[in-house]
Write a protein that holds these residues in place. Structure first.
Motif, PDB file in Angstrom:
ATOM      1  N   PHE A   1      20.760 -25.063 -12.871  1.00  0.00           N
ATOM      2  CA  PHE A   1      19.925 -23.891 -13.119  1.00  0.00           C
ATOM      3  C   PHE A   1      18.988 -24.190 -14.290  1.00  0.00           C
ATOM      4  O   PHE A   1      19.438 -24.334 -15.431  1.00  0.00           O
ATOM      5  CB  PHE A   1      20.793 -22.669 -13.445  1.00  0.00           C
ATOM      6  CG  PHE A   1      21.692 -22.249 -12.310  1.00  0.00           C
ATOM      7  CD1 PHE A   1      21.273 -21.308 -11.380  1.00  0.00           C
ATOM      8  CD2 PHE A   1      22.952 -22.805 -12.163  1.00  0.00           C
ATOM      9  CE1 PHE A   1      22.093 -20.926 -10.337  1.00  0.00           C
ATOM     10  CE2 PHE A   1      23.785 -22.428 -11.121  1.00  0.00           C
ATOM     11  CZ  PHE A   1      23.350 -21.485 -10.203  1.00  0.00           C
ATOM     12  N   GLY A   2      17.704 -24.308 -13.982  1.00  0.00           N
ATOM     13  CA  GLY A   2      16.725 -24.571 -15.036  1.00  0.00           C
ATOM     14  C   GLY A   2      17.009 -25.855 -15.786  1.00  0.00           C
ATOM     15  O   GLY A   2      16.901 -25.911 -17.010  1.00  0.00           O
ATOM     16  N   GLY A   3      17.358 -26.903 -15.068  1.00  0.00           N
ATOM     17  CA  GLY A   3      17.744 -28.154 -15.704  1.00  0.00           C
ATOM     18  C   GLY A   3      16.568 -28.889 -16.329  1.00  0.00           C
ATOM     19  O   GLY A   3      15.424 -28.783 -15.878  1.00  0.00           O
ATOM     20  N   ALA A   4      16.872 -29.656 -17.378  1.00  0.00           N
ATOM     21  CA  ALA A   4      15.839 -30.442 -18.050  1.00  0.00           C
ATOM     22  C   ALA A   4      15.468 -31.690 -17.262  1.00  0.00           C
ATOM     23  O   ALA A   4      14.521 -32.389 -17.612  1.00  0.00           O
ATOM     24  CB  ALA A   4      16.307 -30.839 -19.439  1.00  0.00           C
ATOM     25  N   ALA A   5      16.223 -31.968 -16.201  1.00  0.00           N
ATOM     26  CA  ALA A   5      15.919 -33.079 -15.295  1.00  0.00           C
ATOM     27  C   ALA A   5      16.343 -32.665 -13.899  1.00  0.00           C
ATOM     28  O   ALA A   5      17.336 -31.953 -13.724  1.00  0.00           O
ATOM     29  CB  ALA A   5      16.630 -34.359 -15.722  1.00  0.00           C
ATOM     30  N   ALA A   6      15.589 -33.098 -12.916  1.00  0.00           N
ATOM     31  CA  ALA A   6      15.916 -32.777 -11.528  1.00  0.00           C
ATOM     32  C   ALA A   6      16.974 -33.739 -11.017  1.00  0.00           C
ATOM     33  O   ALA A   6      16.837 -34.957 -11.145  1.00  0.00           O
ATOM     34  CB  ALA A   6      14.660 -32.853 -10.662  1.00  0.00           C
ATOM     35  N   LEU A   7      18.033 -33.191 -10.472  1.00  0.00           N
ATOM     36  CA  LEU A   7      19.105 -33.993  -9.905  1.00  0.00           C
ATOM     37  C   LEU A   7      18.821 -34.181  -8.419  1.00  0.00           C
ATOM     38  O   LEU A   7      18.501 -33.227  -7.708  1.00  0.00           O
ATOM     39  CB  LEU A   7      20.451 -33.309 -10.127  1.00  0.00           C
ATOM     40  CG  LEU A   7      20.788 -33.026 -11.601  1.00  0.00           C
ATOM     41  CD1 LEU A   7      22.062 -32.226 -11.714  1.00  0.00           C
ATOM     42  CD2 LEU A   7      20.916 -34.333 -12.370  1.00  0.00           C
ATOM     43  N   ARG A   8      18.961 -35.422  -7.939  1.00  0.00           N
ATOM     44  CA  ARG A   8      18.588 -35.739  -6.564  1.00  0.00           C
ATOM     45  C   ARG A   8      19.713 -36.507  -5.866  1.00  0.00           C
ATOM     46  O   ARG A   8      20.544 -37.155  -6.516  1.00  0.00           O
ATOM     47  CB  ARG A   8      17.312 -36.592  -6.531  1.00  0.00           C
ATOM     48  CG  ARG A   8      16.147 -36.041  -7.332  1.00  0.00           C
ATOM     49  CD  ARG A   8      15.646 -34.701  -6.819  1.00  0.00           C
ATOM     50  NE  ARG A   8      15.182 -34.772  -5.441  1.00  0.00           N
ATOM     51  CZ  ARG A   8      13.906 -35.052  -5.116  1.00  0.00           C
ATOM     52  NH1 ARG A   8      13.000 -35.306  -6.071  1.00  0.00           N
ATOM     53  NH2 ARG A   8      13.542 -35.078  -3.849  1.00  0.00           N
ATOM     54  N   LYS A   9      19.704 -36.425  -4.543  1.00  0.00           N
ATOM     55  CA  LYS A   9      20.583 -37.256  -3.736  1.00  0.00           C
ATOM     56  C   LYS A   9      19.880 -38.574  -3.468  1.00  0.00           C
ATOM     57  O   LYS A   9      18.757 -38.603  -2.948  1.00  0.00           O
ATOM     58  CB  LYS A   9      20.900 -36.551  -2.413  1.00  0.00           C
ATOM     59  CG  LYS A   9      21.794 -35.340  -2.556  1.00  0.00           C
ATOM     60  CD  LYS A   9      21.968 -34.614  -1.222  1.00  0.00           C
ATOM     61  CE  LYS A   9      22.663 -35.486  -0.206  1.00  0.00           C
ATOM     62  NZ  LYS A   9      22.960 -34.735   1.047  1.00  0.00           N
TER      63      LYS A   9
END
Length: 205
Positions: free
Chosen positions: A14-22
């Motif tokens: 939620f509103g992360g400072a970095a985008a987490l990806r697969k």
């Protein structure tokens, strides 16, 4: 973590400072990055900003953009603010429906009810014993002590019909309450990594 272990993990941000990806290196089972459309973190997360501009936010997308509930970028960034809280509540309900059976959820309610009922009974019984001792036994205590010392029959009757039943009831209620509290705080299903299960199967063969 091994790829098999990561494949059992769902990532919700939620509103992360970095985008987490697969990725092939991080093959998570599910990844969702929630952002309010006015979240200031979009200025420093180019992947999320690009997804917002491109409009690629379909069902299979790793990004989900929320309409701000307050209109203040700082307050809408708060995890427990109304913008993210609605998505957080939805994710919690989704997790419960997918990983907890109806029997588990129902038994938890029954367990909480029994804990409350047992506590109430224990408290009422304690008050009853206290009142009985204070108003009935206390005024006649000198006479009871005298008869207690002189009469073996009275001691046997009191032990058999008062002390032992009351002690048994209190012990049973205490053990029942402790068991219910243990069930209440019991952790959910313990999932073992897939690689561990595979290794155990190989060892058994």
């Amino acid at each position: 973590l091994t790829p098999l272990e990561m494949n059992q993990i769902e990532i919700i941000a939620f509103g992360g400072a970095a985008a987490l990806r697969k990725t092939p290196q991080t093959p998570f089972a599910r990844v969702v990055n929630y952002y309010a459309v006015n979240d200031p973190l979009l200025l420093v997360v180019p992947q999320a900003a690009h997804a917002l501009r491109s409009g690629f936010v379909g069902e299979d997308s790793e990004f989900c953009f929320l309409a701000p509930r307050i209109g203040d970028p700082i307050r809408d960034h708060n995890l427990f603010g109304p913008t993210y809280m609605q998505a957080l509540a939805w994710e919690g309900q989704r997790f419960q429906s997918q990983y907890q059976s109806l029997v588990h959820r129902s038994s938890r309610f029954v367990c909480l009810f029994l804990v409350a009922l047992c506590k109430a009974l224990y408290h009422r019984l304690y008050i009853l014993v206290k009142v009985v001792i204070k108003k009935t036994l206390h005024p006649a205590l000198p006479l009871i002590l005298y008869l207690w010392q002189k009469s073996d029959i009275l001691r046997g009757v009191v032990k058999a019909f008062l002390i032992k039943p009351m002690a048994t009831i209190l012990v049973v209620l205490y053990l029942w309450l402790r068991e219910l509290q243990a069930m209440r705080h019991q952790k959910g299903d313990q999932y073992q990594p897939a690689q561990v299960a595979i290794d155990m199967a190989k060892d058994q063969q």
